[in-house]
Design a protein around this motif. Structure first.
Motif, PDB file in Angstrom:
ATOM      1  N   ARG A 188       4.240   5.795 -17.471  1.00  0.00           N
ATOM      2  CA  ARG A 188       4.078   7.186 -17.056  1.00  0.00           C
ATOM      3  C   ARG A 188       3.905   7.312 -15.549  1.00  0.00           C
ATOM      4  O   ARG A 188       4.190   8.348 -14.970  1.00  0.00           O
ATOM      5  CB  ARG A 188       2.855   7.809 -17.748  1.00  0.00           C
ATOM      6  CG  ARG A 188       2.884   7.723 -19.264  1.00  0.00           C
ATOM      7  CD  ARG A 188       1.609   8.309 -19.849  1.00  0.00           C
ATOM      8  NE  ARG A 188       0.422   7.801 -19.169  1.00  0.00           N
ATOM      9  CZ  ARG A 188      -0.151   6.632 -19.429  1.00  0.00           C
ATOM     10  NH1 ARG A 188       0.349   5.841 -20.368  1.00  0.00           N
ATOM     11  NH2 ARG A 188      -1.223   6.236 -18.770  1.00  0.00           N
ATOM     12  N   SER A 189       3.378   6.253 -14.916  1.00  0.00           N
ATOM     13  CA  SER A 189       3.090   6.328 -13.492  1.00  0.00           C
ATOM     14  C   SER A 189       3.308   4.960 -12.866  1.00  0.00           C
ATOM     15  O   SER A 189       3.506   3.949 -13.575  1.00  0.00           O
ATOM     16  CB  SER A 189       1.645   6.783 -13.250  1.00  0.00           C
ATOM     17  OG  SER A 189       0.731   5.730 -13.514  1.00  0.00           O
ATOM     18  N   LEU A 190       3.253   4.913 -11.553  1.00  0.00           N
ATOM     19  CA  LEU A 190       3.206   3.632 -10.858  1.00  0.00           C
ATOM     20  C   LEU A 190       2.020   2.826 -11.382  1.00  0.00           C
ATOM     21  O   LEU A 190       0.959   3.380 -11.670  1.00  0.00           O
ATOM     22  CB  LEU A 190       3.052   3.847  -9.359  1.00  0.00           C
ATOM     23  CG  LEU A 190       4.248   4.431  -8.604  1.00  0.00           C
ATOM     24  CD1 LEU A 190       3.867   4.729  -7.170  1.00  0.00           C
ATOM     25  CD2 LEU A 190       5.440   3.490  -8.647  1.00  0.00           C
ATOM     26  N   GLY A 191       2.198   1.526 -11.503  1.00  0.00           N
ATOM     27  CA  GLY A 191       1.095   0.654 -11.909  1.00  0.00           C
ATOM     28  C   GLY A 191       1.119   0.254 -13.366  1.00  0.00           C
ATOM     29  O   GLY A 191       0.328  -0.599 -13.780  1.00  0.00           O
ATOM     30  N   ILE A 192       2.023   0.863 -14.172  1.00  0.00           N
ATOM     31  CA  ILE A 192       2.104   0.519 -15.595  1.00  0.00           C
ATOM     32  C   ILE A 192       3.418  -0.226 -15.828  1.00  0.00           C
ATOM     33  O   ILE A 192       4.492   0.378 -15.808  1.00  0.00           O
ATOM     34  CB  ILE A 192       2.056   1.768 -16.492  1.00  0.00           C
ATOM     35  CG1 ILE A 192       0.830   2.618 -16.193  1.00  0.00           C
ATOM     36  CG2 ILE A 192       2.077   1.362 -17.965  1.00  0.00           C
ATOM     37  CD1 ILE A 192       0.795   3.942 -16.948  1.00  0.00           C
ATOM     38  N   GLN A 233      -2.144   7.874 -10.367  1.00  0.00           N
ATOM     39  CA  GLN A 233      -3.514   7.409 -10.558  1.00  0.00           C
ATOM     40  C   GLN A 233      -4.504   8.138  -9.657  1.00  0.00           C
ATOM     41  O   GLN A 233      -5.631   8.411 -10.058  1.00  0.00           O
ATOM     42  CB  GLN A 233      -3.611   5.920 -10.218  1.00  0.00           C
ATOM     43  CG  GLN A 233      -2.770   4.997 -11.039  1.00  0.00           C
ATOM     44  CD  GLN A 233      -2.963   3.560 -10.599  1.00  0.00           C
ATOM     45  OE1 GLN A 233      -4.045   3.147 -10.163  1.00  0.00           O
ATOM     46  NE2 GLN A 233      -1.911   2.764 -10.711  1.00  0.00           N
ATOM     47  N   ARG A 234      -4.079   8.419  -8.427  1.00  0.00           N
ATOM     48  CA  ARG A 234      -5.032   8.735  -7.362  1.00  0.00           C
ATOM     49  C   ARG A 234      -5.515  10.175  -7.400  1.00  0.00           C
ATOM     50  O   ARG A 234      -4.732  11.116  -7.493  1.00  0.00           O
ATOM     51  CB  ARG A 234      -4.396   8.461  -5.993  1.00  0.00           C
ATOM     52  CG  ARG A 234      -5.389   8.477  -4.859  1.00  0.00           C
ATOM     53  CD  ARG A 234      -4.722   8.181  -3.535  1.00  0.00           C
ATOM     54  NE  ARG A 234      -3.920   9.292  -3.048  1.00  0.00           N
ATOM     55  CZ  ARG A 234      -3.430   9.367  -1.816  1.00  0.00           C
ATOM     56  NH1 ARG A 234      -3.619   8.375  -0.971  1.00  0.00           N
ATOM     57  NH2 ARG A 234      -2.725  10.402  -1.448  1.00  0.00           N
ATOM     58  N   TRP A 244      -3.079  -4.607  -5.486  1.00  0.00           N
ATOM     59  CA  TRP A 244      -4.105  -3.616  -5.177  1.00  0.00           C
ATOM     60  C   TRP A 244      -4.777  -3.136  -6.461  1.00  0.00           C
ATOM     61  O   TRP A 244      -4.146  -2.986  -7.504  1.00  0.00           O
ATOM     62  CB  TRP A 244      -3.482  -2.425  -4.455  1.00  0.00           C
ATOM     63  CG  TRP A 244      -2.793  -2.805  -3.169  1.00  0.00           C
ATOM     64  CD1 TRP A 244      -3.066  -3.873  -2.362  1.00  0.00           C
ATOM     65  CD2 TRP A 244      -1.687  -2.133  -2.556  1.00  0.00           C
ATOM     66  NE1 TRP A 244      -2.224  -3.908  -1.280  1.00  0.00           N
ATOM     67  CE2 TRP A 244      -1.363  -2.859  -1.364  1.00  0.00           C
ATOM     68  CE3 TRP A 244      -0.947  -0.998  -2.871  1.00  0.00           C
ATOM     69  CZ2 TRP A 244      -0.335  -2.460  -0.517  1.00  0.00           C
ATOM     70  CZ3 TRP A 244       0.082  -0.610  -2.023  1.00  0.00           C
ATOM     71  CH2 TRP A 244       0.371  -1.333  -0.860  1.00  0.00           C
ATOM     72  N   ASP A 245      -6.064  -2.875  -6.357  1.00  0.00           N
ATOM     73  CA  ASP A 245      -6.819  -2.399  -7.510  1.00  0.00           C
ATOM     74  C   ASP A 245      -6.323  -1.027  -7.946  1.00  0.00           C
ATOM     75  O   ASP A 245      -5.829  -0.236  -7.133  1.00  0.00           O
ATOM     76  CB  ASP A 245      -8.310  -2.309  -7.170  1.00  0.00           C
ATOM     77  CG  ASP A 245      -8.945  -3.679  -6.986  1.00  0.00           C
ATOM     78  OD1 ASP A 245      -8.395  -4.663  -7.523  1.00  0.00           O
ATOM     79  OD2 ASP A 245      -9.978  -3.765  -6.289  1.00  0.00           O
ATOM     80  N   ILE A 246      -6.501  -0.739  -9.239  1.00  0.00           N
ATOM     81  CA  ILE A 246      -6.141   0.593  -9.722  1.00  0.00           C
ATOM     82  C   ILE A 246      -7.040   1.631  -9.064  1.00  0.00           C
ATOM     83  O   ILE A 246      -8.135   1.310  -8.569  1.00  0.00           O
ATOM     84  CB  ILE A 246      -6.234   0.691 -11.261  1.00  0.00           C
ATOM     85  CG1 ILE A 246      -7.672   0.510 -11.751  1.00  0.00           C
ATOM     86  CG2 ILE A 246      -5.316  -0.319 -11.917  1.00  0.00           C
ATOM     87  CD1 ILE A 246      -7.834   0.799 -13.233  1.00  0.00           C
ATOM     88  N   GLN A 247      -6.588   2.886  -9.052  1.00  0.00           N
ATOM     89  CA  GLN A 247      -7.297   3.957  -8.361  1.00  0.00           C
ATOM     90  C   GLN A 247      -7.999   4.901  -9.322  1.00  0.00           C
ATOM     91  O   GLN A 247      -8.307   6.038  -8.971  1.00  0.00           O
ATOM     92  CB  GLN A 247      -6.300   4.727  -7.485  1.00  0.00           C
ATOM     93  CG  GLN A 247      -5.674   3.861  -6.399  1.00  0.00           C
ATOM     94  CD  GLN A 247      -4.596   4.596  -5.641  1.00  0.00           C
ATOM     95  OE1 GLN A 247      -3.708   5.202  -6.220  1.00  0.00           O
ATOM     96  NE2 GLN A 247      -4.669   4.564  -4.321  1.00  0.00           N
ATOM     97  N   ILE A 248      -8.256   4.422 -10.529  1.00  0.00           N
ATOM     98  CA  ILE A 248      -8.931   5.239 -11.539  1.00  0.00           C
ATOM     99  C   ILE A 248     -10.391   4.829 -11.589  1.00  0.00           C
ATOM    100  O   ILE A 248     -10.717   3.652 -11.797  1.00  0.00           O
ATOM    101  CB  ILE A 248      -8.266   5.042 -12.914  1.00  0.00           C
ATOM    102  CG1 ILE A 248      -6.794   5.472 -12.854  1.00  0.00           C
ATOM    103  CG2 ILE A 248      -9.012   5.829 -13.992  1.00  0.00           C
ATOM    104  CD1 ILE A 248      -6.001   5.103 -14.092  1.00  0.00           C
TER     105      ILE A 248
END
Length: 527
Positions: free
Chosen positions: A72-76, A446-447, A110-114
């Motif tokens: 659904r988003s960047l990072g997945i 995420q952000r 980079w760490d997730i932003q959640i």
């Protein structure tokens, strides 16, 4: 199998629809891509499924919407439980190869932003393995192939097939800083170039736009050249082979940083670029997300040197970004010409469909913004699409609505390969399909952002001459008349004269959202 056509799919990263000569750019020259358009069909209303890399590239591969394939988003990372159209071609006897950028998996550490949830006093917190509503192995070794840490191991190799590609030449990241097999090649064949790869190693220049880097990496060692060389070599090796193929040639440019090497840096001048309308209209009242971006930039002018979210920029910065982007696209055009020449020399031009598209766009100064974000402007969602079939129509333009997740289903139909149940892309009228009457776009990030709130989502419908976007969070919803207001400067959401058309678009968006809900996996019995 010899009667089936082959396919070359050229993909760029972050290229707007209007940044091609054949699509009306007043300055940029793209003769090789224009030649492809002359040989085929250029689509004037082609939209992404999501205006950001990973979700849209996953939609390309799976022929499904982000809410269905899960990226659904960047990072997945794209879950390999998804069937891809590439796997279907391979199963039907096609050779499949990806050369260049994949970005179906994470490329950074980079760490997730959640923010983690806060647990209430007196309540038992779930253990780590139960803290998220679905179980996942997306952080396992299977999903690390695009991280530099993986490539820093001795003799790194990607386990094949890679989402259906039986061959994969990995090029990760952007600009002078690409990794994967490109970096491994540089280490072995041009180690002197390693000392030139760096923001602090660049030539001096007078550009002020964030992420303008005049790289010292020579043209012959830049990622665009490497990808073109590998693609041309792959095609040369096919001479005399009858087996059909899918070759994806995926360039990391013209995504920021703005780093056209060598002659391409000076090829276009900021003074020759078209000034975006937002800098020319004195009485424009920008939406809150533009005002928020302008406040953030005023408080910290250095913003944007590392960030990739939408950034407020001055008119001069916007013109500089446009000029450097044109330089990067000109280099891509030369690379496309090299690959097209290789197609002819390999003797397969008369049975190979050549396709050109991009994964999303860039503001490039529209609405005084740069890069991309949750905004749903045409500059982000509308991309080039050319379908050049040597046995099909030539020199024509199509106004049919189409989207990224239609590419795979259209290739499958053209190749006479049945698609999988649950694939949501349609077949384009270009190859005899029914097409679609509306474009459906989904975005998530995420952000937390001042204008959009935490983990914003926005879903959009483009229908007839209208664009309607609904934001989940703080941002005001939007309705634009793309015929009367192609620059999307006047939001009609609250206009009393447009409530009927708003209701009609909301109904169409609801229908599309229902249609995008998964119908797979299938039931295993009646009950």
């Amino acid at each position: 199998m010899t009667h089936r056509p082959s396919y070359i799919l050229f993909i760029t990263d972050q290229q707007r629809y209007d940044h091609l000569g054949c699509n009306g750019h007043p300055v940029l020259r793209t003769p090789n891509i224009d030649a492809m358009a002359t040989e085929g069909v250029s689509h004037d209303r082609f939209y992404v499924a999501s205006p950001v890399c990973m979700p849209n590239r996953a939609s390309l591969m799976t022929c499904r919407m982000p809410a269905s394939h899960g990226t659904r988003s960047l990072g997945i990372p794209l879950n390999q439980d998804n069937v891809t159209f590439v796997e279907l071609l391979a199963a039907a006897g096609y050779d499949t190869c990806l050369i260049g950028k994949s970005h179906l998996q994470n490329v950074s550490d980079w760490d997730i932003q959640i923010d983690p949830p806060e647990h209430r006093d007196g309540y038992a917190a779930p253990p780590e393995e139960l803290a998220v509503a679905t179980r996942s192995d997306l952080d396992s070794g299977t999903y690390q192939y695009e991280r530099q840490e993986y490539w820093d191991q001795p003799d790194p190799k990607v386990h094949l097939p890679f989402y259906g590609f039986n061959e994969y030449v990995a090029v990760m990241r952007h600009g002078f800083n690409t990794g994967g097999e490109h970096l491994e090649w540089i280490k072995k064949n041009a180690p002197e170039t390693l000392a030139l790869r760096g923001r602090d190693k660049q030539f001096t220049h007078d550009y002020t736009v964030p992420q303008a880097i005049r790289t010292k990496v020579p043209e012959e060692h830049y990622s665009t050249t490497y990808i073109a060389n590998r693609a041309a070599a792959w095609l040369k090796a096919r001479k005399g082979k009858d087996k059909p193929f899918l070759l994806v040639v995926s360039f990391p440019d013209p995504h920021h940083p703005f780093t056209p090497p060598g002659k391409y840096w000076d090829m276009y001048k900021p003074k020759d670029m078209v000034v975006p309308a937002a800098y020319e209209i004195d009485d424009w009242d920008p939406p809150e997300y533009v005002k928020s971006a302008e406040r953030a930039r005023a408080a910290d002018p250095s913003l944007g040197q590392m960030e990739g979210y939408s950034l407020a920029v001055s008119k001069q910065e916007a013109l500089e970004a446009r000029a450097l982007t044109c330089g990067m696209i000109a280099m891509i055009d030369d690379a496309v010409g090299q690959v097209r020449t290789a197609v002819t020399k390999a003797g397969v031009a008369d049975k190979t469909v050549q396709i050109y598209t991009s994964d999303h766009g860039d503001h490039l100064g529209e609405h005084r913004l740069l890069f991309k974000g949750a905004e749903q402007y045409d500059s982000l969602t509308h991309v080039p699409f050319i379908w050049a079939d040597p046995k099909g129509d030539s020199g024509t333009r199509s106004s049919d609505l189409a989207q990224t997740h239609d590419i795979g289903t259209t290739i499958l139909e053209h190749a006479k390969v049945e698609k999988s149940l649950g694939m949501q892309g349609v077949v384009l009228p270009t190859v005899g399909g029914a097409g679609r009457d509306a474009a459906h776009i989904q975005y998530e990030t995420q952000r937390t952002q001042e204008a959009f709130g935490p983990r914003p989502r926005v879903h959009t419908v483009v229908y007839e001459n209208w664009r309607l976007s609904m934001y989940l969070g703080k941002c005001a919803n939007e309705l634009f008349d793309l015929a009367e207001d192609p620059g999307e400067m006047t939001n009609l959401w609250k206009s009393a004269d447009h409530q009927e058309v708003k209701a009609r678009l909301l109904e169409r968006l609801a229908e599309l959202e229902i249609a995008a809900v998964d119908r797979v996996p299938l039931p295993t019995a009646q009950a």
